[in-house]
Scaffold this motif. Structure first.
Motif, PDB file in Angstrom:
ATOM      1  N   LYS A   6       0.835  -1.210   0.000  1.00 42.18           N
ATOM      2  CA  LYS A   6       0.000   0.000   0.000  1.00 42.18           C
ATOM      3  C   LYS A   6       0.871   1.262   0.000  1.00 42.18           C
ATOM      4  O   LYS A   6       0.567   2.227  -0.703  1.00 42.18           O
ATOM      5  N   SER A  27      -7.251   8.743   1.492  1.00 43.29           N
ATOM      6  CA  SER A  27      -7.616   7.643   2.385  1.00 43.29           C
ATOM      7  C   SER A  27      -7.519   6.318   1.636  1.00 43.29           C
ATOM      8  O   SER A  27      -7.625   6.274   0.411  1.00 43.29           O
ATOM      9  N   ASP A  28      -7.303   5.249   2.384  1.00 41.49           N
ATOM     10  CA  ASP A  28      -7.112   3.929   1.784  1.00 41.49           C
ATOM     11  C   ASP A  28      -8.333   3.458   1.003  1.00 41.49           C
ATOM     12  O   ASP A  28      -8.203   2.695   0.060  1.00 41.49           O
ATOM     13  N   SER A  29      -9.526   3.909   1.409  1.00 42.43           N
ATOM     14  CA  SER A  29     -10.745   3.423   0.767  1.00 42.43           C
ATOM     15  C   SER A  29     -11.349   4.420  -0.226  1.00 42.43           C
ATOM     16  O   SER A  29     -12.347   4.121  -0.871  1.00 42.43           O
ATOM     17  N   SER A  31     -12.290   6.399  -3.471  1.00 43.19           N
ATOM     18  CA  SER A  31     -12.339   6.052  -4.890  1.00 43.19           C
ATOM     19  C   SER A  31     -11.414   6.972  -5.677  1.00 43.19           C
ATOM     20  O   SER A  31     -11.567   8.194  -5.658  1.00 43.19           O
ATOM     21  N   SER A  66     -13.122  -2.691  -9.511  1.00 42.90           N
ATOM     22  CA  SER A  66     -13.112  -3.519  -8.302  1.00 42.90           C
ATOM     23  C   SER A  66     -11.696  -3.915  -7.886  1.00 42.90           C
ATOM     24  O   SER A  66     -11.468  -4.260  -6.730  1.00 42.90           O
ATOM     25  N   ASP A  69      -9.681   0.752  -7.928  1.00 45.41           N
ATOM     26  CA  ASP A  69     -10.315   2.035  -7.622  1.00 45.41           C
ATOM     27  C   ASP A  69      -9.963   2.627  -6.264  1.00 45.41           C
ATOM     28  O   ASP A  69     -10.434   3.694  -5.921  1.00 45.41           O
ATOM     29  N   SER A  70      -9.145   1.965  -5.462  1.00 43.16           N
ATOM     30  CA  SER A  70      -8.718   2.544  -4.184  1.00 43.16           C
ATOM     31  C   SER A  70      -7.424   1.875  -3.759  1.00 43.16           C
ATOM     32  O   SER A  70      -7.055   0.822  -4.293  1.00 43.16           O
ATOM     33  N   ASP A  72      -6.925   0.381  -0.989  1.00 45.25           N
ATOM     34  CA  ASP A  72      -7.299  -0.913  -0.401  1.00 45.25           C
ATOM     35  C   ASP A  72      -7.494  -1.968  -1.491  1.00 45.25           C
ATOM     36  O   ASP A  72      -6.995  -3.088  -1.382  1.00 45.25           O
ATOM     37  N   ARG A  73      -8.229  -1.610  -2.529  1.00 40.95           N
ATOM     38  CA  ARG A  73      -8.522  -2.572  -3.604  1.00 40.95           C
ATOM     39  C   ARG A  73      -7.263  -2.959  -4.380  1.00 40.95           C
ATOM     40  O   ARG A  73      -7.062  -4.121  -4.712  1.00 40.95           O
ATOM     41  N   SER A  76      -5.123  -5.230  -2.129  1.00 37.20           N
ATOM     42  CA  SER A  76      -5.732  -6.560  -2.015  1.00 37.20           C
ATOM     43  C   SER A  76      -5.523  -7.368  -3.289  1.00 37.20           C
ATOM     44  O   SER A  76      -5.220  -8.560  -3.244  1.00 37.20           O
TER      45      SER A  76
END
Length: 87
Positions: A6, A27-29, A31, A66, A69-70, A72-73, A76
């Protein structure tokens, strides 16, 4: 490992799409698309960065919001793909 991934992705996004503006609180989440941080050209740059830095070959089916877009995504996706490659 997820934090290291990250951090590398965040640095790339700040350097390349926010032009080094560290005052922008990403922020991690959040968009990346809805916040106008990346566009279609930036997605291609992001894909090249992921392929070059993490040794992951991305196919068209991978290049979707999916996965990208962030923070976090993206993290992951890279983590899951890295585990698949290691198996």
């Amino acid at each position: 490992m997820m934090t290291a991934i990250k951090d590398r992705v965040r640095s790339f996004i700040v350097d390349n799409f926010l032009f080094g503006d560290t005052s922008y609180k990403l922020s991690d989440s959040a968009s990346l698309i809805e916040n106008d941080i990346i566009d279609s050209t930036a997605v291609l740059e992001l894909v090249a960065f992921i392929e070059d830095n993490f040794g992951i070959a991305m196919v068209d089916a991978d290049i979707v919001p999916s996965n990208l877009d962030s923070l976090d995504r993206i993290s992951s996706f890279i983590e899951a793909r890295a585990q698949t490659l290691a198996a």
